[in-house]
Write a protein that holds these residues in place. Structure first.
Motif, short mmCIF file in Angstrom:
data_model
loop_
_atom_site.label_atom_id
_atom_site.label_comp_id
_atom_site.label_asym_id
_atom_site.label_seq_id
_atom_site.Cartn_x
_atom_site.Cartn_y
_atom_site.Cartn_z
N LEU A 81 0.95 -1.28 0.01
CA LEU A 81 0.14 -0.01 -0.02
C LEU A 81 1.01 1.20 -0.03
CD1 LEU A 81 -2.50 -1.20 2.74
CD2 LEU A 81 -2.62 -1.41 0.12
N TYR A 82 1.43 1.55 -1.12
CA TYR A 82 2.61 2.24 -1.20
C TYR A 82 2.05 4.03 -0.74
CZ TYR A 82 5.27 -1.41 -3.39
OH TYR A 82 5.95 -2.67 -3.63
N ARG A 83 1.13 4.44 -1.62
CA ARG A 83 0.76 5.77 -1.21
C ARG A 83 0.54 6.03 0.12
NH1 ARG A 83 -0.38 9.29 -5.32
NH2 ARG A 83 -1.15 7.87 -6.67
N GLN A 84 -0.36 5.00 0.55
CA GLN A 84 -0.71 5.02 2.19
C GLN A 84 0.48 5.21 2.95
OE1 GLN A 84 -2.15 2.92 -0.10
NE2 GLN A 84 -4.10 3.78 -0.30
N ALA A 85 1.66 4.33 2.78
CA ALA A 85 2.85 4.16 3.38
C ALA A 85 3.44 5.65 3.44
CB ALA A 85 3.78 3.29 2.72
N PHE A 86 3.64 6.24 2.28
CA PHE A 86 4.25 7.47 2.22
C PHE A 86 3.40 8.51 3.04
CE2 PHE A 86 6.88 5.86 -1.20
CZ PHE A 86 7.92 6.15 -0.74
N SER A 87 1.87 8.45 3.04
CA SER A 87 1.16 9.36 3.65
C SER A 87 1.40 9.19 5.30
CB SER A 87 -0.32 9.00 3.50
OG SER A 87 -1.23 9.86 4.20
N SER A 88 1.41 7.99 5.83
CA SER A 88 1.37 7.65 7.17
C SER A 88 3.02 8.05 7.50
CB SER A 88 1.27 6.48 7.52
OG SER A 88 0.22 5.93 7.44
N LEU A 89 4.01 7.99 6.82
CA LEU A 89 5.43 8.60 6.93
C LEU A 89 5.42 9.76 7.23
CD1 LEU A 89 8.28 7.62 7.48
CD2 LEU A 89 8.64 7.68 5.00
N ARG A 90 4.77 10.57 6.12
CA ARG A 90 4.69 12.09 6.34
C ARG A 90 4.09 12.42 7.68
NH1 ARG A 90 2.08 16.92 2.55
NH2 ARG A 90 0.45 16.45 3.96
N SER A 91 3.16 11.78 8.09
CA SER A 91 2.32 12.05 9.25
C SER A 91 3.31 11.96 10.57
CB SER A 91 1.18 11.50 9.57
OG SER A 91 0.59 11.82 10.62
N PHE A 92 4.13 11.08 10.48
CA PHE A 92 5.04 10.66 11.55
C PHE A 92 5.99 11.89 11.41
CE2 PHE A 92 9.15 9.14 11.87
CZ PHE A 92 9.39 8.79 13.36
N ILE A 93 6.57 12.34 10.47
CA ILE A 93 7.62 13.19 10.44
C ILE A 93 7.23 14.45 11.02
CG2 ILE A 93 9.13 14.61 8.85
CD1 ILE A 93 9.10 12.37 7.06
N GLU A 94 5.96 14.91 10.46
CA GLU A 94 5.11 16.17 10.50
C GLU A 94 4.86 16.34 12.16
OE1 GLU A 94 2.18 19.03 8.37
OE2 GLU A 94 1.57 16.88 8.72
#
Length: 248
Positions: A81-94
């Motif tokens: 679920l690649y797009r979701q993986a990058f979305s949650s990763l950005r939330s983690f960073i932010e």
């Protein structure tokens, strides 16, 4: 069998088929990236040590929430679920970096927690008064002054790459499969961005909190700094490591 029962059975079969696709992806991703995944898990364990040391801080709840986002990002990446993986990763960073930055602005932090203001990424990475600005470092960790350009660029680069996947950037959309299939290039890029994000977040936590931690808590996090940042003069200074062992 009633029509509603048949429909429920059909939905269940569809969901289980998706689940099987995710399971197949997990097997391939794990086999193809074993050493890289082990590094991610090592970094995540080091981050958890920091979060334990900071568990009594007012912003601890935000840290824990962001940590859960990283877990979801990892699962999504391994499941295809690649797009979701990058979305949650950005939330983690932010959220992690945002909570770290706003910990020095208690009024704004409370407004953020109560939902009255949003995190401003522009403020976090501001060269004038952001997390890696000269004024911020002078107050919390002047030893890291030499790290600021590299770390700020790494932070911005990770956030920007996640955003490109989230917002359907043409170059990233072309990389994504139309169904759940292992895509080596995308899986490896997520691992690279996630690894860089974890490393940078640990450095952010060091900049903001290390010097204020009690000796016992310092002892619990020093291993992570020595493992990942002993090549930096700032870390060698903070940990009182011999300067002649500094690596380039």
């Amino acid at each position: 069998m009633s029509s509603s029962a048949e429909n429920a059975s059909s939905i269940e079969k569809m969901i289980l088929k998706l689940h099987d696709s995710c399971m197949n992806h997990i097997r391939q991703a794990a086999q193809s990236n074993e050493s890289e995944i082990n590094r991610i898990l090592h970094l995540e364990a080091d981050l958890f040590t920091w979060l334990e040391a900071l568990k009594d801080k007012p912003e601890a709840q935000q840290f824990q929430s962001a940590h859960r986002d990283f877990g979801l990002a990892f699962y999504a990446a391994m499941s295809g679920l690649y797009r979701q993986a990058f979305s949650s990763l950005r939330s983690f960073i932010e959220v992690t970096v945002g909570a770290t930055f706003l910990s020095s602005h208690e009024f704004k932090r409370r407004l953020w927690v109560s939902g009255d203001i949003d995190i401003s990424w522009k403020s976090i990475v501001s060269a004038d008064d952001g997390l890696y600005s000269t004024s911020f470092l002078n107050q919390f960790c002047p030893e890291a002054m030499g790290d600021k350009e590299e770390m700020l660029e790494r932070l911005k680069r990770a956030y920007r790459r996640c955003s490109e996947y989230i917002h359907g950037n043409v170059s990233t959309s072309r990389l994504l499969p139309t169904d759940i299939n292992y895509r080596d290039e995308v899986a490896k890029e997520w691992i690279t961005v996630a690894s860089s994000s974890l490393l940078t977040v640990i450095h952010c936590l060091m900049v903001r909190y290390y010097k204020d931690l009690p000796a016992e808590q310092k002892g619990t996090v020093e291993g992570s700094l020595e493992d990942h940042y002993s090549h930096l003069m700032s870390v060698r200074t903070l940990l009182d490591l011999p300067m002649e062992e500094n690596n380039t």
